[in-house]
Design a protein around this motif. Structure first.
Motif, PDB file in Angstrom:
ATOM      1  N   LEU A   1       0.790  -1.198   0.031  1.00 47.10           N
ATOM      2  CA  LEU A   1      -0.087  -0.018  -0.032  1.00 47.10           C
ATOM      3  C   LEU A   1       0.834   1.281  -0.157  1.00 47.10           C
ATOM      4  CD1 LEU A   1      -2.874  -0.887   2.880  1.00 47.10           C
ATOM      5  CD2 LEU A   1      -3.099  -0.850   0.448  1.00 47.10           C
ATOM      6  N   GLU A   2       0.286   2.336  -0.488  1.00 46.93           N
ATOM      7  CA  GLU A   2       1.054   3.602  -0.392  1.00 46.93           C
ATOM      8  C   GLU A   2       1.263   4.122   1.282  1.00 46.93           C
ATOM      9  OE1 GLU A   2       0.494   7.204  -3.228  1.00 46.93           O
ATOM     10  OE2 GLU A   2      -1.372   6.302  -2.793  1.00 46.93           O
ATOM     11  N   LYS A   3       2.440   4.425   1.353  1.00 43.09           N
ATOM     12  CA  LYS A   3       2.549   4.862   3.038  1.00 43.09           C
ATOM     13  C   LYS A   3       1.437   5.696   3.314  1.00 43.09           C
ATOM     14  CE  LYS A   3       7.590   4.491   2.259  1.00 43.09           C
ATOM     15  NZ  LYS A   3       8.897   5.297   2.423  1.00 43.09           N
ATOM     16  N   GLY A   4       1.229   5.578   4.697  1.00 37.31           N
ATOM     17  CA  GLY A   4      -0.007   6.275   5.324  1.00 37.31           C
ATOM     18  C   GLY A   4      -1.239   5.774   5.121  1.00 37.31           C
ATOM     19  N   THR A   5      -1.650   4.770   4.055  1.00 37.09           N
ATOM     20  CA  THR A   5      -2.990   4.460   3.662  1.00 37.09           C
ATOM     21  C   THR A   5      -3.688   3.906   4.916  1.00 37.09           C
ATOM     22  OG1 THR A   5      -2.246   3.949   1.502  1.00 37.09           O
ATOM     23  CG2 THR A   5      -4.069   2.913   2.346  1.00 37.09           C
ATOM     24  N   THR A   6      -4.939   4.479   5.383  1.00 38.78           N
ATOM     25  CA  THR A   6      -5.944   4.028   6.404  1.00 38.78           C
ATOM     26  C   THR A   6      -6.943   3.248   5.686  1.00 38.78           C
ATOM     27  OG1 THR A   6      -5.474   6.074   7.634  1.00 38.78           O
ATOM     28  CG2 THR A   6      -7.255   4.799   8.084  1.00 38.78           C
ATOM     29  N   TRP A   7      -6.878   2.004   6.205  1.00 37.78           N
ATOM     30  CA  TRP A   7      -7.964   1.096   5.845  1.00 37.78           C
ATOM     31  C   TRP A   7      -8.909   0.390   6.730  1.00 37.78           C
ATOM     32  CZ3 TRP A   7      -6.947  -3.704   7.735  1.00 37.78           C
ATOM     33  CH2 TRP A   7      -5.708  -3.779   8.158  1.00 37.78           C
ATOM     34  N   ALA A   8      -8.447   0.280   8.067  1.00 32.08           N
ATOM     35  CA  ALA A   8      -9.008  -0.622   9.076  1.00 32.08           C
ATOM     36  C   ALA A   8     -10.266   0.039   9.746  1.00 32.08           C
ATOM     37  CB  ALA A   8      -8.151  -0.917  10.072  1.00 32.08           C
ATOM     38  N   ASN A   9     -11.448   0.113   9.353  1.00 34.07           N
ATOM     39  CA  ASN A   9     -12.618   0.649  10.091  1.00 34.07           C
ATOM     40  C   ASN A   9     -13.390  -0.249  11.010  1.00 34.07           C
ATOM     41  OD1 ASN A   9     -14.093  -1.418   8.688  1.00 34.07           O
ATOM     42  ND2 ASN A   9     -15.142  -0.037   7.141  1.00 34.07           N
ATOM     43  N   ALA A  10     -14.386   0.262  11.565  1.00 32.59           N
ATOM     44  CA  ALA A  10     -14.780  -0.468  12.888  1.00 32.59           C
ATOM     45  C   ALA A  10     -15.311  -1.854  12.467  1.00 32.59           C
ATOM     46  CB  ALA A  10     -16.022   0.241  13.352  1.00 32.59           C
ATOM     47  N   SER A  11     -15.906  -2.270  11.261  1.00 33.33           N
ATOM     48  CA  SER A  11     -16.278  -3.541  11.005  1.00 33.33           C
ATOM     49  C   SER A  11     -15.146  -4.616  10.927  1.00 33.33           C
ATOM     50  CB  SER A  11     -17.179  -3.603   9.536  1.00 33.33           C
ATOM     51  OG  SER A  11     -18.190  -2.823   9.626  1.00 33.33           O
ATOM     52  N   ILE A  12     -13.855  -4.053  10.318  1.00 39.82           N
ATOM     53  CA  ILE A  12     -12.706  -4.848  10.080  1.00 39.82           C
ATOM     54  C   ILE A  12     -12.291  -5.238  11.539  1.00 39.82           C
ATOM     55  CG2 ILE A  12     -10.535  -5.146   9.146  1.00 39.82           C
ATOM     56  CD1 ILE A  12     -11.572  -3.243   6.745  1.00 39.82           C
ATOM     57  N   THR A  13     -12.096  -4.093  12.296  1.00 36.36           N
ATOM     58  CA  THR A  13     -11.516  -3.987  13.717  1.00 36.36           C
ATOM     59  C   THR A  13     -12.170  -4.945  14.700  1.00 36.36           C
ATOM     60  OG1 THR A  13     -10.706  -1.783  13.525  1.00 36.36           O
ATOM     61  CG2 THR A  13     -10.855  -2.704  15.588  1.00 36.36           C
ATOM     62  N   ASN A  14     -13.598  -4.876  14.453  1.00 35.38           N
ATOM     63  CA  ASN A  14     -14.451  -5.591  15.379  1.00 35.38           C
ATOM     64  C   ASN A  14     -14.211  -7.159  15.029  1.00 35.38           C
ATOM     65  OD1 ASN A  14     -15.203  -3.373  16.780  1.00 35.38           O
ATOM     66  ND2 ASN A  14     -17.055  -3.237  15.419  1.00 35.38           N
ATOM     67  N   ALA A  15     -14.315  -7.354  13.543  1.00 37.42           N
ATOM     68  CA  ALA A  15     -14.355  -8.798  13.159  1.00 37.42           C
ATOM     69  C   ALA A  15     -12.873  -9.295  13.603  1.00 37.42           C
ATOM     70  CB  ALA A  15     -14.459  -8.975  11.564  1.00 37.42           C
ATOM     71  N   PHE A  16     -11.798  -8.616  13.487  1.00 32.02           N
ATOM     72  CA  PHE A  16     -10.411  -9.230  13.643  1.00 32.02           C
ATOM     73  C   PHE A  16     -10.465  -9.271  15.263  1.00 32.02           C
ATOM     74  CE2 PHE A  16      -6.126  -8.193  15.061  1.00 32.02           C
ATOM     75  CZ  PHE A  16      -5.606  -9.144  14.550  1.00 32.02           C
ATOM     76  N   GLY A  17     -10.803  -8.286  16.103  1.00 35.58           N
ATOM     77  CA  GLY A  17     -10.836  -8.167  17.384  1.00 35.58           C
ATOM     78  C   GLY A  17     -11.426  -9.461  18.020  1.00 35.58           C
ATOM     79  N   GLY A  18     -12.627  -9.901  17.421  1.00 30.21           N
ATOM     80  CA  GLY A  18     -13.394 -10.727  18.088  1.00 30.21           C
ATOM     81  C   GLY A  18     -12.998 -12.042  17.759  1.00 30.21           C
ATOM     82  N   ALA A  19     -11.977 -12.270  16.857  1.00 27.86           N
ATOM     83  CA  ALA A  19     -11.652 -13.550  16.454  1.00 27.86           C
ATOM     84  C   ALA A  19     -10.857 -14.498  17.397  1.00 27.86           C
ATOM     85  CB  ALA A  19     -10.867 -13.639  15.132  1.00 27.86           C
ATOM     86  N   ASP A  20     -10.900 -15.692  17.351  1.00 28.07           N
ATOM     87  CA  ASP A  20     -10.062 -16.485  18.249  1.00 28.07           C
ATOM     88  C   ASP A  20      -8.753 -16.560  17.501  1.00 28.07           C
ATOM     89  OD1 ASP A  20     -12.198 -16.868  20.338  1.00 28.07           O
ATOM     90  OD2 ASP A  20     -12.992 -18.221  18.712  1.00 28.07           O
ATOM     91  N   ALA A  21      -8.479 -16.583  16.180  1.00 23.34           N
ATOM     92  CA  ALA A  21      -7.222 -16.918  15.453  1.00 23.34           C
ATOM     93  C   ALA A  21      -7.286 -16.245  14.237  1.00 23.34           C
ATOM     94  CB  ALA A  21      -7.254 -18.510  15.436  1.00 23.34           C
ATOM     95  N   LEU A  22      -6.165 -15.879  13.706  1.00 25.02           N
ATOM     96  CA  LEU A  22      -5.981 -15.061  12.467  1.00 25.02           C
ATOM     97  C   LEU A  22      -5.780 -16.232  11.539  1.00 25.02           C
ATOM     98  CD1 LEU A  22      -5.694 -12.842  10.270  1.00 25.02           C
ATOM     99  CD2 LEU A  22      -3.101 -12.693  11.298  1.00 25.02           C
TER     100      LEU A  22
END
Length: 285
Positions: free
Chosen positions: A43-64
């Motif tokens: 990605l281009e340096k400084g690109t923001t991509w993680a929003n609430a939906s992604i963060t919540n889905a990742f944070g609630g996961a038991d494993a990546l």
């Protein structure tokens, strides 16, 4: 007046398009939930991509779940370097001919590399290397890839990381390319070199917008139609991964799956093969 304001507000919101964001899918049963996220490796340096939906889905996961886990990523570099070498006594000029090799030399000079930096490597390796160097000089950061960010966060949170493949398996995909496939990858990289900035700008924009149609065109287009490359590099793997994820659905827990975006768009995507496993996959973003 209060009700008029409410009515106008509701009507205004109804005609606004939904906020664009990278695509995210979900499938679940009584005791298992899997989110599937298509990533970009640079990605281009400084690109923001993680929003609430992604963060919540990742944070609630038991494993990546990723293509290569952190240990396999460390093994990948040396294995790819070794697989990219030509046997002693062979040169790329002999394989691709003077015209194509002269183009490789020309692009190498433009990138401030030694003219014969790729004389003794396989065409696919030269093509990938030239593309990465070009993008790095344009401000794209190999260390800013979404996969690496997710793996880094999983390590920080001590979240288990599961790999779908091994580094050796991925390297073998390239080591086993036919001569025609090998050459096609280099020719495509050379062809793309003149407009690589515009291509990556469009690709990153489409990814950030969750635009499956454009992503499919850019990632699964002309090159993947040549010499069976699509089946070899993407579609056969998508089918295999769908089987693996269908087995994962039998394991209780929550999982966040992150794989390259090329694997989750198009008519032969991981998402399509999952539906063929009689699994219900819903795009939630």
């Amino acid at each position: 007046m209060r009700y008029l304001v409410i009515l106008v507000t509701l009507l205004f919101c109804a005609v606004l398009p939904a906020s664009a964001a990278p695509a995210l899918w979900r499938m679940a049963d009584d005791d298992t939930e899997i989110h599937i996220f298509g990533t970009l490796h640079m990605l281009e340096k400084g690109t923001t991509w993680a929003n609430a939906s992604i963060t919540n889905a990742f944070g609630g996961a038991d494993a990546l779940v990723v293509e290569l886990d952190d240990r396999e990523l460390e093994r990948a570099g040396p294995l790819f370097m070794e697989a990219g070498k030509l046997p002693l006594g062979m040169s790329m000029r002999q394989i691709v001919g003077n015209g194509i090799y002269n183009d490789v030399q020309r692009l190498a000079r433009q990138l401030d590399l030694q003219e014969d930096a790729f004389l003794n490597v396989r065409p696919w390796f030269a093509g990938m290397s030239l593309t990465v160097v070009s993008l790095t000089k344009m401000g794209y950061d190999p260390a800013s890839g979404v996969d690496q960010a997710l793996i880094g966060e999983a390590l920080r949170l001590r979240k288990p990381i599961l790999g779908i493949e091994t580094a050796a398996q991925q390297v073998e995909l390239f080591a086993s390319l036919s001569p025609a496939q090998d050459k096609a990858m280099l020719v495509d990289a050379l062809r793309q070199s003149s407009n690589i900035k515009a291509y990556m700008t469009e690709l990153q924009s489409a990814w950030l917008d969750g635009d499956e149609t454009t992503l499919d065109k850019l990632l699964n287009g002309e090159l993947m139609d040549m010499n069976g490359l699509g089946d070899h590099l993407l579609y056969d793997r998508n089918q295999n991964w769908a089987i693996q994820l269908s087995h994962l659905m039998n394991k209780p827990g929550r999982f966040f799956v992150a794989v390259g975006t090329a694997h989750v768009v198009g008519e032969k995507s991981l998402i399509v093969f999952l539906t063929r496993q009689s699994l219900s996959v819903e795009r939630v973003q």
